[in-house]
Scaffold this motif. Structure first.
Motif, PDB file in Angstrom:
ATOM      1  N   GLY A   1      34.702  36.609  47.437  1.00 41.58           N
ATOM      2  CA  GLY A   1      35.699  36.772  48.483  1.00 41.58           C
ATOM      3  C   GLY A   1      37.046  37.192  47.923  1.00 41.58           C
ATOM      4  O   GLY A   1      37.198  37.423  46.718  1.00 41.58           O
ATOM      5  N   GLN A   2      38.033  37.257  48.812  1.00 38.99           N
ATOM      6  CA  GLN A   2      39.373  37.729  48.428  1.00 38.99           C
ATOM      7  C   GLN A   2      40.365  36.602  48.214  1.00 38.99           C
ATOM      8  O   GLN A   2      41.563  36.838  48.096  1.00 38.99           O
ATOM      9  N   ARG A   3      39.879  35.365  48.160  1.00 37.91           N
ATOM     10  CA  ARG A   3      40.722  34.188  47.920  1.00 37.91           C
ATOM     11  C   ARG A   3      41.901  34.135  48.899  1.00 37.91           C
ATOM     12  O   ARG A   3      43.068  34.202  48.490  1.00 37.91           O
ATOM     13  N   PRO A   4      41.615  34.003  50.186  1.00 39.09           N
ATOM     14  CA  PRO A   4      42.684  34.049  51.186  1.00 39.09           C
ATOM     15  C   PRO A   4      43.705  32.920  51.063  1.00 39.09           C
ATOM     16  O   PRO A   4      44.862  33.086  51.464  1.00 39.09           O
ATOM     17  N   THR A   5      43.292  31.782  50.491  1.00 39.11           N
ATOM     18  CA  THR A   5      44.226  30.655  50.363  1.00 39.11           C
ATOM     19  C   THR A   5      45.413  31.011  49.484  1.00 39.11           C
ATOM     20  O   THR A   5      46.523  30.517  49.704  1.00 39.11           O
ATOM     21  N   ILE A   6      45.208  31.867  48.492  1.00 46.70           N
ATOM     22  CA  ILE A   6      46.316  32.270  47.618  1.00 46.70           C
ATOM     23  C   ILE A   6      46.705  33.728  47.886  1.00 46.70           C
ATOM     24  O   ILE A   6      47.314  34.381  47.032  1.00 46.70           O
ATOM     25  N   ASN A   7      46.331  34.224  49.088  1.00 47.00           N
ATOM     26  CA  ASN A   7      46.677  35.585  49.512  1.00 47.00           C
ATOM     27  C   ASN A   7      46.174  36.649  48.521  1.00 47.00           C
ATOM     28  O   ASN A   7      46.907  37.577  48.153  1.00 47.00           O
ATOM     29  N   GLY A   8      44.933  36.473  48.097  1.00 45.12           N
ATOM     30  CA  GLY A   8      44.327  37.422  47.167  1.00 45.12           C
ATOM     31  C   GLY A   8      44.201  38.812  47.785  1.00 45.12           C
ATOM     32  O   GLY A   8      44.016  38.951  49.000  1.00 45.12           O
ATOM     33  N   MET A   9      44.258  39.830  46.954  1.00 40.54           N
ATOM     34  CA  MET A   9      44.229  41.210  47.427  1.00 40.54           C
ATOM     35  C   MET A   9      42.927  41.929  47.082  1.00 40.54           C
ATOM     36  O   MET A   9      42.627  42.975  47.634  1.00 40.54           O
ATOM     37  N   THR A  10      42.159  41.395  46.129  1.00 38.65           N
ATOM     38  CA  THR A  10      40.925  42.048  45.710  1.00 38.65           C
ATOM     39  C   THR A  10      39.750  41.101  45.900  1.00 38.65           C
ATOM     40  O   THR A  10      39.913  39.873  45.924  1.00 38.65           O
TER      41      THR A  10
ATOM     42  N   GLU B   1      45.638  21.944  47.655  1.00 29.90           N
ATOM     43  CA  GLU B   1      45.109  20.585  47.796  1.00 29.90           C
ATOM     44  C   GLU B   1      43.925  20.564  48.758  1.00 29.90           C
ATOM     45  O   GLU B   1      42.882  19.959  48.477  1.00 29.90           O
ATOM     46  N   ALA B   2      44.062  21.243  49.878  1.00 26.27           N
ATOM     47  CA  ALA B   2      42.970  21.310  50.854  1.00 26.27           C
ATOM     48  C   ALA B   2      41.780  22.071  50.273  1.00 26.27           C
ATOM     49  O   ALA B   2      40.618  21.702  50.497  1.00 26.27           O
ATOM     50  N   LEU B   3      42.057  23.120  49.500  1.00 26.91           N
ATOM     51  CA  LEU B   3      40.997  23.888  48.860  1.00 26.91           C
ATOM     52  C   LEU B   3      40.243  23.011  47.859  1.00 26.91           C
ATOM     53  O   LEU B   3      39.003  23.042  47.809  1.00 26.91           O
ATOM     54  N   THR B   4      40.974  22.224  47.087  1.00 26.18           N
ATOM     55  CA  THR B   4      40.343  21.351  46.098  1.00 26.18           C
ATOM     56  C   THR B   4      39.410  20.343  46.764  1.00 26.18           C
ATOM     57  O   THR B   4      38.287  20.106  46.285  1.00 26.18           O
ATOM     58  N   LEU B   5      39.854  19.760  47.857  1.00 19.97           N
ATOM     59  CA  LEU B   5      39.014  18.792  48.586  1.00 19.97           C
ATOM     60  C   LEU B   5      37.723  19.459  49.065  1.00 19.97           C
ATOM     61  O   LEU B   5      36.644  18.863  48.995  1.00 19.97           O
TER      62      LEU B   5
ATOM     63  N   VAL C   1      36.852  30.726  53.863  1.00 22.89           N
ATOM     64  CA  VAL C   1      37.903  30.419  54.847  1.00 22.89           C
ATOM     65  C   VAL C   1      39.240  30.250  54.128  1.00 22.89           C
ATOM     66  O   VAL C   1      39.284  30.003  52.921  1.00 22.89           O
ATOM     67  N   LYS C   2      40.312  30.369  54.888  1.00 23.70           N
ATOM     68  CA  LYS C   2      41.641  30.172  54.331  1.00 23.70           C
ATOM     69  C   LYS C   2      42.078  28.740  54.579  1.00 23.70           C
ATOM     70  O   LYS C   2      42.018  28.238  55.708  1.00 23.70           O
TER      71      LYS C   2
END
Length: 345
Positions: free
Chosen positions: A276-285, A322-326, A316-317
């Motif tokens: 995926g594009q890692r939406p939690t950290i606003n990934g671009m690729t 912290e939420a991603l880690t959980l 999902v974003k």
């Protein structure tokens, strides 16, 4: 199995039993045809030959279309065909000159003079030569003239091959790697090289190996989290030490250490992969990453194979790291539960 990168490398055989096709995926439908080929070659005291094409014909005929994605790279395909017992694999570069041969030229030069075909197994709908004007009737007529026999693959088998290939691609794009494996007869996998990432995973307790897949035409499954196994070659002395530590921490995770030499040994690990594009950290690729369980070696530059076993969830974003880690903790628990269920069968 001997592999040839061009017809010019191939030494003409006295008794070649041949089939032709792209065989993308080498799935159950393809395997039925290939086993038929291998059995016929053995019965006739001949040698089995598969003539395939690379680049894929559609890459040459319609080069502007970037939508074509293949289930196998050419190397993956070759490895599977070898396991099926094929004697010879000819990888013919599909060029415009090759495609512009008349059906008669194709039969005489390719099948007869270059390969030495004595028996060919082919589909009822097989087309060849310039503008795909050659057909099964032409092939049978040429067989009488040149002294080879033609065996027709049944229409239902051809239909099954086409349907299976379509369903496999659809399943993979939807993330349904379990269904894809049912059609393939083996887990879908990707090969790639481990490259450096931004190391965010390390900061939240989930270090990942970032995978670079060189072949841009290789189909990549849909975005999400997957349970996977990872195959790579490591120095067995390091592996042994890590294996003992792993057993103390969380039990057997599938690592199979060998004799403690410093030679490279193939090893299989378990883990969870992310696409995926890692939406939690606003990934671009779009990234392909894998968290390998109970593993802490540096493997930058290492070539690895990743086998997709089960889809866990969609990408999902989250509101933050912290939420991603959980969620990743839950994902790991789900992955371990999946492997535990597999071990109990």
């Amino acid at each position: 199995m001997k592999i040839y990168q061009n017809l010019s490398e191939f030494q003409r055989l006295e008794n070649a039993v041949v089939t032709i096709g792209t065989f993308d995926g080498v799935h159950f439908g393809h395997q039925k045809i290939i086993r038929q080929l291998v059995a016929k070659a053995k019965a006739d005291h001949g040698e089995s030959v598969i003539l395939t094409f690379f680049p894929h014909p559609r890459m040459i005929i319609d080069p502007e279309n970037q939508d074509l994605k293949l289930i196998n790279t050419i190397n993956e395909k070759a490895a599977i065909l070898k396991e099926l017992g094929v004697d010879h694999l000819i990888i013919t570069p599909f060029t415009r000159d090759f495609s512009n041969q008349t059906p008669e030229e194709y039969i005489q030069h390719t099948l007869v003079e270059n390969i030495g075909t004595k028996h060919i197994i082919i589909g009822y709908d097989h087309r060849f030569g310039k503008d795909r004007t050659g057909n099964l009737t032409d092939l049978k007529a040429a067989g009488v003239h040149f002294g080879f026999t033609v065996e027709e693959i049944m229409e239902q088998d051809i239909h099954d091959v086409a349907v299976s290939s379509t369903k496999i691609r659809q399943a993979l794009l939807a993330g349904d790697v379990s269904l894809a494996a049912d059609y393939l007869g083996y887990p879908f996998s990707i090969f790639g090289r481990v490259i450096k990432g931004d190391k965010i995973g390390r900061t939240i307790g989930f270090p990942t190996a970032n995978l670079f897949v060189e072949e841009t035409y290789k189909l990549i499954p849909g975005d999400g989290i997957y349970a996977v196994t990872v195959e790579m070659s490591l120095e067995s002395e390091k592996l042994k030490g890590k294996s003992e530590k792993s057993k103390l921490q969380s039990g057997d995770t599938g690592i199979k250490p060998t004799a403690s030499t410093l030679s490279l040994q193939p090893s299989t690990f378990r883990g969870m992969a992310y696409i995926g594009q890692r939406p939690t950290i606003n990934g671009m690729t779009r990234n392909i990453e894998v968290n390998i369980f109970d593993f802490d070696q540096e493997i930058y530059g290492q070539d690895i194979k990743m086998n997709f076993l089960k889809f866990l969830r969609h990408d999902v974003k989250f509101t933050g790291l912290e939420a991603l880690t959980l969620q990743l903790q839950k994902d790991k628990a789900a992955t371990l539960a999946f492997f535990a269920s597999q071990d109990s069968h």
